[in-house]
Design a protein around this motif. Sequence first.
Motif, PDB file in Angstrom:
ATOM      1  N   THR A  11      48.657  23.484  24.186  1.00 13.66           N
ATOM      2  CA  THR A  11      47.634  24.182  23.400  1.00 13.66           C
ATOM      3  C   THR A  11      48.257  25.484  22.890  1.00 13.66           C
ATOM      4  OG1 THR A  11      46.003  23.287  24.918  1.00 13.66           O
ATOM      5  CG2 THR A  11      45.269  25.052  23.455  1.00 13.66           C
ATOM      6  N   VAL A  12      48.907  26.217  23.817  1.00 11.54           N
ATOM      7  CA  VAL A  12      49.554  27.478  23.419  1.00 11.54           C
ATOM      8  C   VAL A  12      50.996  27.486  23.925  1.00 11.54           C
ATOM      9  CG1 VAL A  12      49.452  30.006  23.498  1.00 11.54           C
ATOM     10  CG2 VAL A  12      47.331  28.694  23.622  1.00 11.54           C
ATOM     11  N   GLY A  13      51.927  27.667  23.023  1.00 12.73           N
ATOM     12  CA  GLY A  13      53.339  27.818  23.388  1.00 12.73           C
ATOM     13  C   GLY A  13      53.723  29.274  23.177  1.00 12.73           C
ATOM     14  N   ILE A  14      54.245  29.903  24.231  1.00 19.05           N
ATOM     15  CA  ILE A  14      54.571  31.339  24.150  1.00 19.05           C
ATOM     16  C   ILE A  14      56.085  31.498  24.238  1.00 19.05           C
ATOM     17  CG2 ILE A  14      54.217  33.607  25.239  1.00 19.05           C
ATOM     18  CD1 ILE A  14      51.549  32.429  26.398  1.00 19.05           C
TER      19      ILE A  14
ATOM     20  N   GLY B  61      50.038  34.790  28.628  1.00 23.47           N
ATOM     21  CA  GLY B  61      49.805  33.663  29.534  1.00 23.47           C
ATOM     22  C   GLY B  61      48.629  33.942  30.457  1.00 23.47           C
ATOM     23  N   VAL B  62      48.595  35.149  31.003  1.00 23.89           N
ATOM     24  CA  VAL B  62      47.505  35.541  31.920  1.00 23.89           C
ATOM     25  C   VAL B  62      46.158  35.489  31.196  1.00 23.89           C
ATOM     26  CG1 VAL B  62      46.539  37.568  33.125  1.00 23.89           C
ATOM     27  CG2 VAL B  62      48.963  36.979  33.417  1.00 23.89           C
ATOM     28  N   GLU B  63      46.110  36.043  29.993  1.00 20.36           N
ATOM     29  CA  GLU B  63      44.840  36.078  29.238  1.00 20.36           C
ATOM     30  C   GLU B  63      44.372  34.661  28.909  1.00 20.36           C
ATOM     31  OE1 GLU B  63      43.045  38.820  28.339  1.00 20.36           O
ATOM     32  OE2 GLU B  63      44.451  40.397  28.933  1.00 20.36           O
ATOM     33  N   CYS B  64      45.316  33.788  28.534  1.00 22.03           N
ATOM     34  CA  CYS B  64      44.944  32.397  28.212  1.00 22.03           C
ATOM     35  C   CYS B  64      44.399  31.701  29.452  1.00 22.03           C
ATOM     36  CB  CYS B  64      46.161  31.606  27.719  1.00 22.03           C
ATOM     37  SG  CYS B  64      46.699  32.002  26.071  1.00 22.03           S
ATOM     38  N   LYS B  65      45.127  31.842  30.576  1.00 19.74           N
ATOM     39  CA  LYS B  65      44.696  31.166  31.802  1.00 19.74           C
ATOM     40  C   LYS B  65      43.331  31.672  32.250  1.00 19.74           C
ATOM     41  CE  LYS B  65      47.351  28.049  33.268  1.00 19.74           C
ATOM     42  NZ  LYS B  65      48.108  28.095  34.404  1.00 19.74           N
ATOM     43  N   ALA B  66      43.126  32.993  32.127  1.00 19.08           N
ATOM     44  CA  ALA B  66      41.844  33.577  32.560  1.00 19.08           C
ATOM     45  C   ALA B  66      40.683  33.044  31.729  1.00 19.08           C
ATOM     46  CB  ALA B  66      41.911  35.096  32.457  1.00 19.08           C
ATOM     47  N   LYS B  67      40.984  32.628  30.507  1.00 16.13           N
ATOM     48  CA  LYS B  67      39.910  32.102  29.626  1.00 16.13           C
ATOM     49  C   LYS B  67      39.812  30.582  29.742  1.00 16.13           C
ATOM     50  CE  LYS B  67      38.407  35.828  27.454  1.00 16.13           C
ATOM     51  NZ  LYS B  67      38.596  36.816  28.478  1.00 16.13           N
TER      52      LYS B  67
ATOM     53  N   VAL C  88      50.000  31.337  14.280  1.00 14.50           N
ATOM     54  CA  VAL C  88      51.240  31.883  14.864  1.00 14.50           C
ATOM     55  C   VAL C  88      51.060  33.396  14.983  1.00 14.50           C
ATOM     56  CG1 VAL C  88      53.732  32.214  14.599  1.00 14.50           C
ATOM     57  CG2 VAL C  88      52.675  30.041  13.907  1.00 14.50           C
ATOM     58  N   PHE C  89      51.066  33.882  16.225  1.00 15.78           N
ATOM     59  CA  PHE C  89      50.811  35.295  16.505  1.00 15.78           C
ATOM     60  C   PHE C  89      52.095  35.998  16.944  1.00 15.78           C
ATOM     61  CE2 PHE C  89      46.115  35.620  16.557  1.00 15.78           C
ATOM     62  CZ  PHE C  89      45.784  34.280  16.472  1.00 15.78           C
ATOM     63  N   LEU C  90      52.208  37.279  16.580  1.00 16.43           N
ATOM     64  CA  LEU C  90      53.319  38.110  17.048  1.00 16.43           C
ATOM     65  C   LEU C  90      52.723  39.200  17.935  1.00 16.43           C
ATOM     66  CD1 LEU C  90      54.844  36.700  14.765  1.00 16.43           C
ATOM     67  CD2 LEU C  90      55.733  38.900  14.046  1.00 16.43           C
ATOM     68  N   ILE C  91      53.264  39.369  19.131  1.00 13.00           N
ATOM     69  CA  ILE C  91      52.723  40.404  20.023  1.00 13.00           C
ATOM     70  C   ILE C  91      53.869  41.200  20.660  1.00 13.00           C
ATOM     71  CG2 ILE C  91      50.600  39.112  20.531  1.00 13.00           C
ATOM     72  CD1 ILE C  91      51.874  38.384  23.248  1.00 13.00           C
ATOM     73  N   GLY C  92      53.510  42.343  21.262  1.00 10.99           N
ATOM     74  CA  GLY C  92      54.509  43.167  21.959  1.00 10.99           C
ATOM     75  C   GLY C  92      55.375  43.929  20.964  1.00 10.99           C
ATOM     76  N   ASP C  93      56.612  44.187  21.363  1.00  8.85           N
ATOM     77  CA  ASP C  93      57.496  45.048  20.556  1.00  8.85           C
ATOM     78  C   ASP C  93      57.730  44.553  19.134  1.00  8.85           C
ATOM     79  OD1 ASP C  93      57.820  46.912  22.516  1.00  8.85           O
ATOM     80  OD2 ASP C  93      59.934  46.505  22.902  1.00  8.85           O
ATOM     81  N   ILE C  94      57.744  43.230  18.924  1.00  5.99           N
ATOM     82  CA  ILE C  94      58.035  42.779  17.551  1.00  5.99           C
ATOM     83  C   ILE C  94      56.859  43.014  16.609  1.00  5.99           C
ATOM     84  CG2 ILE C  94      59.890  41.045  17.736  1.00  5.99           C
ATOM     85  CD1 ILE C  94      57.709  38.944  17.805  1.00  5.99           C
ATOM     86  N   ALA C  95      55.701  43.376  17.179  1.00  7.74           N
ATOM     87  CA  ALA C  95      54.515  43.525  16.341  1.00  7.74           C
ATOM     88  C   ALA C  95      54.249  44.984  15.972  1.00  7.74           C
ATOM     89  CB  ALA C  95      53.304  42.943  17.060  1.00  7.74           C
TER      90      ALA C  95
ATOM     91  N   ALA D 106      48.591  41.361  23.648  1.00  8.04           N
ATOM     92  CA  ALA D 106      48.386  39.998  24.154  1.00  8.04           C
ATOM     93  C   ALA D 106      46.885  39.723  24.297  1.00  8.04           C
ATOM     94  CB  ALA D 106      49.082  39.845  25.512  1.00  8.04           C
ATOM     95  N   HIS D 107      46.172  40.702  24.835  1.00 10.24           N
ATOM     96  CA  HIS D 107      44.725  40.543  25.029  1.00 10.24           C
ATOM     97  C   HIS D 107      44.027  40.326  23.678  1.00 10.24           C
ATOM     98  CE1 HIS D 107      40.633  41.304  26.326  1.00 10.24           C
ATOM     99  NE2 HIS D 107      40.541  42.222  25.382  1.00 10.24           N
ATOM    100  N   ARG D 108      44.392  41.161  22.695  1.00  8.87           N
ATOM    101  CA  ARG D 108      43.741  41.071  21.380  1.00  8.87           C
ATOM    102  C   ARG D 108      44.033  39.728  20.697  1.00  8.87           C
ATOM    103  NH1 ARG D 108      45.827  46.390  19.025  1.00  8.87           N
ATOM    104  NH2 ARG D 108      45.563  47.465  21.001  1.00  8.87           N
ATOM    105  N   ALA D 109      45.267  39.276  20.823  1.00  4.57           N
ATOM    106  CA  ALA D 109      45.635  38.007  20.168  1.00  4.57           C
ATOM    107  C   ALA D 109      44.847  36.847  20.787  1.00  4.57           C
ATOM    108  CB  ALA D 109      47.142  37.773  20.289  1.00  4.57           C
ATOM    109  N   VAL D 110      44.768  36.825  22.115  1.00  2.00           N
ATOM    110  CA  VAL D 110      44.080  35.699  22.774  1.00  2.00           C
ATOM    111  C   VAL D 110      42.576  35.754  22.478  1.00  2.00           C
ATOM    112  CG1 VAL D 110      43.552  34.617  25.000  1.00  2.00           C
ATOM    113  CG2 VAL D 110      45.875  35.468  24.532  1.00  2.00           C
ATOM    114  N   LYS D 111      42.003  36.955  22.468  1.00  2.00           N
ATOM    115  CA  LYS D 111      40.574  37.104  22.164  1.00  2.00           C
ATOM    116  C   LYS D 111      40.310  36.547  20.746  1.00  2.00           C
ATOM    117  CE  LYS D 111      37.083  40.755  22.449  1.00  2.00           C
ATOM    118  NZ  LYS D 111      36.810  41.419  21.199  1.00  2.00           N
ATOM    119  N   ARG D 112      41.175  36.939  19.824  1.00  2.42           N
ATOM    120  CA  ARG D 112      41.034  36.493  18.436  1.00  2.42           C
ATOM    121  C   ARG D 112      41.165  34.964  18.313  1.00  2.42           C
ATOM    122  NH1 ARG D 112      38.930  37.379  13.542  1.00  2.42           N
ATOM    123  NH2 ARG D 112      40.360  36.881  11.854  1.00  2.42           N
TER     124      ARG D 112
END
Length: 320
Positions: free
Chosen positions: A5-8, A19-25, A283-290, A303-309
Amino acid sequence: MKRLTVGIIGAGPAGIAAGVECKAKGINRVFLFEKGTKFCSTIRRLYPANKRVDKDYKGITVINEGICSFETETKEEFLQRMKKYIQDYDIQVEYNLEINGLEKKGDDYILKAGTFHIAEAHIVIIATGIFDRPKKPSYPIPEEVKERVFFELPKELPHGEKILIVGGGNTAAELACLLAGKCDVYLSYRRPQFFRINEENLKELEKRKEDIKFFLGSEIKALEAHNGAVKVLFNDGHSESFSKIFYCLGGSTPKIFLEKMGISFSDNKPVIDEFGESNLERVFLIGDIAVKRGSIMFAFNSAHRAVKRMLEKYPNIQLL
Ligand SMILES: Cc1cc2nc3c(=O)[nH]c(=O)nc-3n(C[C@H](O)[C@H](O)[C@H](O)COP(=O)(O)OP(=O)(O)OC[C@H]3O[C@@H](n4cnc5c(N)ncnc54)[C@H](O)[C@@H]3O)c2cc1C
Protein backbone atom coordinates in the motif's frame (compact mmCIF):
# COMPACT_ATOMS: atom_id res chain seq x y z
CA MET A 1 7.86 -8.52 -6.11
CA LYS A 2 6.24 -7.07 -2.97
CA ARG A 3 2.77 -5.56 -3.40
CA LEU A 4 2.49 -2.64 -1.01
CA THR A 5 0.00 0.00 0.00
CA VAL A 6 2.84 2.36 0.97
CA GLY A 7 6.47 1.97 -0.07
CA ILE A 8 8.86 4.24 1.84
CA ILE A 9 12.35 4.93 0.48
CA GLY A 10 14.88 5.69 3.25
CA ALA A 11 14.85 4.63 6.91
CA GLY A 12 16.02 7.86 8.52
CA PRO A 13 13.90 9.89 10.98
CA ALA A 14 11.45 10.92 8.22
CA GLY A 15 10.98 7.43 6.74
CA ILE A 16 10.64 5.73 10.13
CA ALA A 17 8.15 8.38 11.32
CA ALA A 18 6.12 7.84 8.12
CA GLY A 19 6.08 4.10 8.86
CA VAL A 20 4.93 4.78 12.43
CA GLU A 21 2.16 7.15 11.30
CA CYS A 22 0.91 4.65 8.68
CA LYS A 23 0.91 1.75 11.14
CA ALA A 24 -0.86 3.84 13.79
CA LYS A 25 -3.63 4.55 11.28
CA GLY A 26 -4.06 0.87 10.51
CA ILE A 27 -2.61 0.99 6.99
CA ASN A 28 -1.50 -2.47 5.94
CA ARG A 29 1.40 -3.51 3.76
CA VAL A 30 3.79 -0.68 4.60
CA PHE A 31 7.44 -1.35 3.89
CA LEU A 32 10.68 0.66 4.11
CA PHE A 33 13.71 0.28 1.86
CA GLU A 34 17.06 1.43 3.22
CA LYS A 35 20.33 1.45 1.35
CA GLY A 36 22.44 1.31 4.51
CA THR A 37 23.00 -1.73 6.70
CA LYS A 38 21.04 -0.14 9.58
CA PHE A 39 18.30 2.45 10.11
CA CYS A 40 19.30 6.14 10.46
CA SER A 41 22.44 5.65 8.38
CA THR A 42 23.05 9.39 8.01
CA ILE A 43 23.00 9.94 11.76
CA ARG A 44 25.21 6.92 12.44
CA ARG A 45 27.72 8.04 9.79
CA LEU A 46 27.87 11.79 10.30
CA TYR A 47 27.19 12.41 14.00
CA PRO A 48 30.24 11.93 16.25
CA ALA A 49 29.82 9.54 19.22
CA ASN A 50 27.87 11.12 22.09
CA LYS A 51 26.87 14.09 19.97
CA ARG A 52 24.09 16.14 21.50
CA VAL A 53 21.04 15.83 19.24
CA ASP A 54 19.20 19.13 19.58
CA LYS A 55 15.44 19.20 19.45
CA ASP A 56 15.47 22.94 18.60
CA TYR A 57 18.01 22.55 15.82
CA LYS A 58 19.60 25.78 14.56
CA GLY A 59 17.65 27.58 17.27
CA ILE A 60 14.30 26.86 15.60
CA THR A 61 11.57 25.55 17.89
CA VAL A 62 9.32 23.08 16.11
CA ILE A 63 6.15 21.99 17.91
CA ASN A 64 5.51 18.29 17.61
CA GLU A 65 2.47 17.50 15.42
CA GLY A 66 2.58 13.74 15.10
CA ILE A 67 3.47 10.60 17.04
CA CYS A 68 7.28 10.79 16.88
CA SER A 69 9.10 13.31 18.99
CA PHE A 70 12.15 13.59 21.24
CA GLU A 71 13.86 15.85 23.73
CA THR A 72 17.50 16.89 23.32
CA GLU A 73 19.57 13.78 24.04
CA THR A 74 22.72 11.98 22.85
CA LYS A 75 23.13 10.30 19.48
CA GLU A 76 23.07 6.88 21.18
CA GLU A 77 19.86 7.66 23.10
CA PHE A 78 18.24 8.98 19.93
CA LEU A 79 19.13 5.81 18.00
CA GLN A 80 17.63 3.72 20.83
CA ARG A 81 14.46 5.79 20.58
CA MET A 82 14.23 5.12 16.82
CA LYS A 83 14.88 1.41 17.38
CA LYS A 84 11.99 1.36 19.87
CA TYR A 85 9.64 3.02 17.33
CA ILE A 86 10.61 0.36 14.77
CA GLN A 87 9.94 -2.43 17.28
CA ASP A 88 6.79 -0.99 18.88
CA TYR A 89 5.11 -0.31 15.54
CA ASP A 90 6.50 -3.44 13.89
CA ILE A 91 8.02 -1.45 11.04
CA GLN A 92 9.32 -3.67 8.24
CA VAL A 93 12.60 -2.55 6.68
CA GLU A 94 14.66 -4.15 3.97
CA TYR A 95 18.31 -3.08 4.31
CA ASN A 96 21.14 -2.88 1.78
CA LEU A 97 18.71 -1.91 -0.93
CA GLU A 98 19.11 1.34 -2.82
CA ILE A 99 15.98 2.31 -4.69
CA ASN A 100 16.89 4.47 -7.67
CA GLY A 101 13.94 4.32 -10.03
CA LEU A 102 10.16 4.65 -10.13
CA GLU A 103 7.97 3.43 -12.94
CA LYS A 104 4.25 4.07 -13.24
CA LYS A 105 2.12 0.96 -13.63
CA GLY A 106 -1.60 1.68 -13.75
CA ASP A 107 -2.51 3.27 -10.42
CA ASP A 108 0.68 2.03 -8.78
CA TYR A 109 4.40 2.65 -8.94
CA ILE A 110 7.14 0.10 -9.34
CA LEU A 111 10.12 0.75 -7.10
CA LYS A 112 13.29 -0.23 -8.88
CA ALA A 113 16.87 -0.97 -7.86
CA GLY A 114 18.78 -0.76 -11.12
CA THR A 115 16.85 -2.96 -13.51
CA PHE A 116 15.30 -5.04 -10.70
CA HIS A 117 11.63 -4.52 -9.86
CA ILE A 118 11.57 -4.57 -6.06
CA ALA A 119 8.01 -3.64 -5.14
CA GLU A 120 4.75 -2.31 -6.48
CA ALA A 121 3.28 0.40 -4.26
CA HIS A 122 0.08 2.42 -4.44
CA ILE A 123 1.66 5.30 -2.51
CA VAL A 124 5.37 6.14 -2.49
CA ILE A 125 7.08 8.22 0.18
CA ILE A 126 10.59 9.41 -0.66
CA ALA A 127 12.59 10.12 2.51
CA THR A 128 16.15 9.81 1.30
CA GLY A 129 17.59 12.96 2.91
CA ILE A 130 20.32 15.14 1.43
CA PHE A 131 23.48 13.95 3.10
CA ASP A 132 24.48 11.35 0.55
CA ARG A 133 25.59 14.27 -1.56
CA PRO A 134 27.71 16.56 0.60
CA LYS A 135 28.27 20.04 -0.81
CA LYS A 136 31.77 20.34 -2.23
CA PRO A 137 33.93 23.41 -2.80
CA SER A 138 34.08 24.96 -6.27
CA TYR A 139 37.89 24.56 -6.55
CA PRO A 140 39.31 21.13 -7.39
CA ILE A 141 40.68 18.73 -4.76
CA PRO A 142 44.03 17.52 -6.18
CA GLU A 143 44.30 13.73 -6.47
CA GLU A 144 47.44 13.65 -4.24
CA VAL A 145 45.57 15.12 -1.23
CA LYS A 146 42.23 13.34 -1.62
CA GLU A 147 42.88 10.95 1.25
CA ARG A 148 43.48 13.93 3.56
CA VAL A 149 40.24 15.68 2.67
CA PHE A 150 36.98 14.60 4.33
CA PHE A 151 33.31 15.32 3.74
CA GLU A 152 32.19 13.09 6.58
CA LEU A 153 33.72 11.78 9.79
CA PRO A 154 36.36 9.08 9.31
CA LYS A 155 36.02 5.93 11.47
CA GLU A 156 38.89 7.11 13.67
CA LEU A 157 39.06 10.73 14.69
CA PRO A 158 42.47 12.41 14.29
CA HIS A 159 44.73 12.92 17.31
CA GLY A 160 47.68 15.26 17.64
CA GLU A 161 47.32 16.56 14.08
CA LYS A 162 46.93 20.01 12.57
CA ILE A 163 43.37 20.12 11.27
CA LEU A 164 41.40 22.63 9.23
CA ILE A 165 37.61 22.60 9.49
CA VAL A 166 35.78 24.51 6.75
CA GLY A 167 32.24 25.74 7.37
CA GLY A 168 30.24 28.01 9.64
CA GLY A 169 27.28 25.92 10.76
CA ASN A 170 26.57 23.71 13.74
CA THR A 171 28.36 20.72 12.22
CA ALA A 172 31.59 22.70 11.81
CA ALA A 173 31.26 24.15 15.33
CA GLU A 174 30.60 20.77 16.95
CA LEU A 175 33.51 19.12 15.14
CA ALA A 176 35.86 21.97 16.13
CA CYS A 177 34.83 21.60 19.79
CA LEU A 178 35.15 17.82 19.62
CA LEU A 179 38.71 17.99 18.27
CA ALA A 180 39.83 21.02 20.32
CA GLY A 181 42.49 20.01 22.82
CA LYS A 182 43.13 16.75 20.94
CA CYS A 183 44.37 18.37 17.73
CA ASP A 184 45.65 21.73 16.62
CA VAL A 185 42.30 22.99 15.32
CA TYR A 186 41.68 25.79 12.79
CA LEU A 187 38.23 26.84 11.63
CA SER A 188 37.79 28.64 8.31
CA TYR A 189 34.49 30.38 7.56
CA ARG A 190 33.89 32.77 4.69
CA ARG A 191 31.74 35.19 6.71
CA PRO A 192 33.18 37.63 9.27
CA GLN A 193 31.01 36.13 12.03
CA PHE A 194 28.89 33.07 12.76
CA PHE A 195 25.16 33.51 12.25
CA ARG A 196 23.77 30.01 11.75
CA ILE A 197 25.10 28.43 14.92
CA ASN A 198 22.80 27.74 17.86
CA GLU A 199 23.35 29.24 21.34
CA GLU A 200 24.76 26.04 22.88
CA ASN A 201 27.40 25.68 20.19
CA LEU A 202 28.33 29.37 20.34
CA LYS A 203 28.90 28.96 24.09
CA GLU A 204 31.00 25.84 23.49
CA LEU A 205 33.11 27.67 20.89
CA GLU A 206 33.61 30.54 23.33
CA LYS A 207 34.75 28.11 26.06
CA ARG A 208 37.29 26.56 23.71
CA LYS A 209 38.48 29.71 22.01
CA GLU A 210 42.02 29.17 23.35
CA ASP A 211 42.16 25.80 21.59
CA ILE A 212 40.66 26.82 18.23
CA LYS A 213 42.17 29.30 15.78
CA PHE A 214 39.47 31.10 13.85
CA PHE A 215 39.94 32.23 10.24
CA LEU A 216 36.74 34.25 9.94
CA GLY A 217 36.03 36.07 6.69
CA SER A 218 38.45 33.71 4.96
CA GLU A 219 37.95 32.28 1.51
CA ILE A 220 39.93 29.34 0.24
CA LYS A 221 41.24 29.70 -3.30
CA ALA A 222 42.94 26.35 -3.88
CA LEU A 223 44.50 23.26 -2.31
CA GLU A 224 47.94 21.85 -3.14
CA ALA A 225 49.93 18.83 -2.06
CA HIS A 226 52.92 19.90 0.04
CA ASN A 227 55.38 17.65 1.91
CA GLY A 228 52.77 14.99 2.71
CA ALA A 229 50.25 17.59 3.86
CA VAL A 230 47.60 19.81 2.26
CA LYS A 231 48.62 23.37 1.55
CA VAL A 232 45.64 25.71 1.66
CA LEU A 233 45.86 28.92 -0.35
CA PHE A 234 43.55 31.62 0.96
CA ASN A 235 42.23 34.52 -1.11
CA ASP A 236 44.07 37.10 1.02
CA GLY A 237 47.40 35.63 -0.15
CA HIS A 238 48.19 33.73 3.03
CA SER A 239 48.75 29.97 2.84
CA GLU A 240 49.11 27.29 5.48
CA SER A 241 49.59 23.51 5.55
CA PHE A 242 47.35 21.05 7.38
CA SER A 243 47.47 17.35 7.92
CA LYS A 244 43.74 16.96 7.25
CA ILE A 245 40.80 19.09 6.10
CA PHE A 246 37.17 18.51 7.06
CA TYR A 247 34.52 20.21 4.95
CA CYS A 248 31.24 20.78 6.82
CA LEU A 249 29.23 22.51 4.11
CA GLY A 250 25.95 20.60 4.43
CA GLY A 251 24.17 18.41 1.92
CA SER A 252 22.41 19.04 -1.37
CA THR A 253 19.07 17.93 -2.78
CA PRO A 254 19.56 14.86 -4.99
CA LYS A 255 18.13 16.60 -8.07
CA ILE A 256 19.25 14.08 -10.70
CA PHE A 257 17.94 11.16 -8.61
CA LEU A 258 14.53 12.82 -8.14
CA GLU A 259 14.25 14.08 -11.72
CA LYS A 260 15.00 10.59 -12.98
CA MET A 261 12.01 9.43 -10.96
CA GLY A 262 9.86 12.06 -12.69
CA ILE A 263 9.74 14.70 -9.92
CA SER A 264 9.56 18.25 -11.34
CA PHE A 265 11.88 21.00 -10.14
CA SER A 266 11.46 24.76 -10.08
CA ASP A 267 14.26 27.10 -8.90
CA ASN A 268 16.29 24.03 -8.02
CA LYS A 269 13.63 22.88 -5.53
CA PRO A 270 11.33 19.90 -5.99
CA VAL A 271 7.77 20.99 -6.74
CA ILE A 272 5.62 19.75 -3.86
CA ASP A 273 2.47 20.95 -2.14
CA GLU A 274 2.23 21.80 1.57
CA PHE A 275 1.82 18.10 2.41
CA GLY A 276 4.83 17.00 0.39
CA GLU A 277 2.89 15.53 -2.56
CA SER A 278 4.83 15.97 -5.78
CA ASN A 279 3.71 16.42 -9.38
CA LEU A 280 3.45 12.61 -9.47
CA GLU A 281 0.12 11.76 -7.86
CA ARG A 282 0.56 9.73 -4.65
CA VAL A 283 4.34 10.29 -4.53
CA PHE A 284 5.30 12.29 -1.43
CA LEU A 285 8.62 13.86 -0.43
CA ILE A 286 9.30 14.25 3.29
CA GLY A 287 12.17 15.16 5.63
CA ASP A 288 15.32 16.93 4.43
CA ILE A 289 14.59 16.58 0.71
CA ALA A 290 11.33 18.48 1.17
CA VAL A 291 12.75 21.61 2.78
CA LYS A 292 15.68 24.03 2.55
CA ARG A 293 16.92 23.65 6.13
CA GLY A 294 15.76 20.39 7.67
CA SER A 295 15.81 19.01 11.18
CA ILE A 296 14.67 15.85 12.90
CA MET A 297 11.50 17.46 14.27
CA PHE A 298 10.69 18.79 10.80
CA ALA A 299 11.25 15.28 9.41
CA PHE A 300 8.85 13.82 12.02
CA ASN A 301 6.19 16.48 11.36
CA SER A 302 6.45 16.22 7.57
CA ALA A 303 5.83 12.47 7.85
CA HIS A 304 2.74 13.11 9.97
CA ARG A 305 1.36 15.69 7.52
CA ALA A 306 1.95 13.48 4.48
CA VAL A 307 0.22 10.45 6.03
CA LYS A 308 -2.71 12.57 7.28
CA ARG A 309 -3.11 13.99 3.77
CA MET A 310 -2.86 10.55 2.16
CA LEU A 311 -5.75 9.32 4.28
CA GLU A 312 -7.89 12.35 3.49
CA LYS A 313 -7.18 12.35 -0.24
CA TYR A 314 -6.97 8.61 -0.85
CA PRO A 315 -9.22 7.08 1.86
CA ASN A 316 -9.38 3.74 0.03
CA ILE A 317 -5.80 2.98 1.09
CA GLN A 318 -7.10 1.83 4.47
CA LEU A 319 -9.01 -0.93 2.69
CA LEU A 320 -6.11 -2.16 0.58
C1 LIG B 1 26.53 16.51 11.57
C2 LIG B 1 25.04 16.79 11.64
C3 LIG B 1 24.47 17.17 12.83
C4 LIG B 1 23.09 17.39 12.92
N1 LIG B 1 22.55 17.69 14.15
C5 LIG B 1 21.20 17.80 14.26
C6 LIG B 1 20.59 18.05 15.54
O1 LIG B 1 21.26 18.18 16.57
N2 LIG B 1 19.21 18.16 15.58
C7 LIG B 1 18.43 18.04 14.46
O2 LIG B 1 17.19 18.16 14.56
N3 LIG B 1 18.99 17.83 13.24
C8 LIG B 1 20.34 17.69 13.12
N4 LIG B 1 20.89 17.44 11.89
C9 LIG B 1 19.99 17.33 10.71
C10 LIG B 1 19.28 15.96 10.75
O3 LIG B 1 20.23 14.92 10.86
C11 LIG B 1 18.44 15.80 9.50
O4 LIG B 1 17.55 16.91 9.38
C12 LIG B 1 17.63 14.49 9.57
O5 LIG B 1 18.49 13.38 9.68
C13 LIG B 1 16.74 14.37 8.33
O6 LIG B 1 16.10 13.12 8.32
P1 LIG B 1 15.69 12.42 6.93
O7 LIG B 1 15.04 11.13 7.33
O8 LIG B 1 15.01 13.38 6.05
O9 LIG B 1 17.10 12.12 6.21
P2 LIG B 1 18.32 11.20 6.66
O10 LIG B 1 18.51 11.21 8.13
O11 LIG B 1 19.45 11.65 5.80
O12 LIG B 1 17.87 9.72 6.27
C14 LIG B 1 17.78 9.33 4.93
C15 LIG B 1 17.91 7.81 4.88
O13 LIG B 1 17.63 7.38 3.55
C16 LIG B 1 18.61 6.45 3.14
N5 LIG B 1 18.68 6.53 1.68
C17 LIG B 1 19.19 7.54 0.93
N6 LIG B 1 19.02 7.29 -0.37
C18 LIG B 1 18.39 6.07 -0.46
C19 LIG B 1 17.95 5.29 -1.55
N7 LIG B 1 18.09 5.69 -2.81
N8 LIG B 1 17.35 4.09 -1.29
C20 LIG B 1 17.18 3.68 0.00
N9 LIG B 1 17.61 4.38 1.07
C21 LIG B 1 18.18 5.59 0.85
C22 LIG B 1 19.88 6.90 3.84
O14 LIG B 1 20.82 5.84 3.94
C23 LIG B 1 19.32 7.33 5.20
O15 LIG B 1 19.24 6.26 6.13
C24 LIG B 1 22.27 17.25 11.77
C25 LIG B 1 22.86 16.91 10.55
C26 LIG B 1 24.22 16.66 10.47
C27 LIG B 1 24.83 16.26 9.16
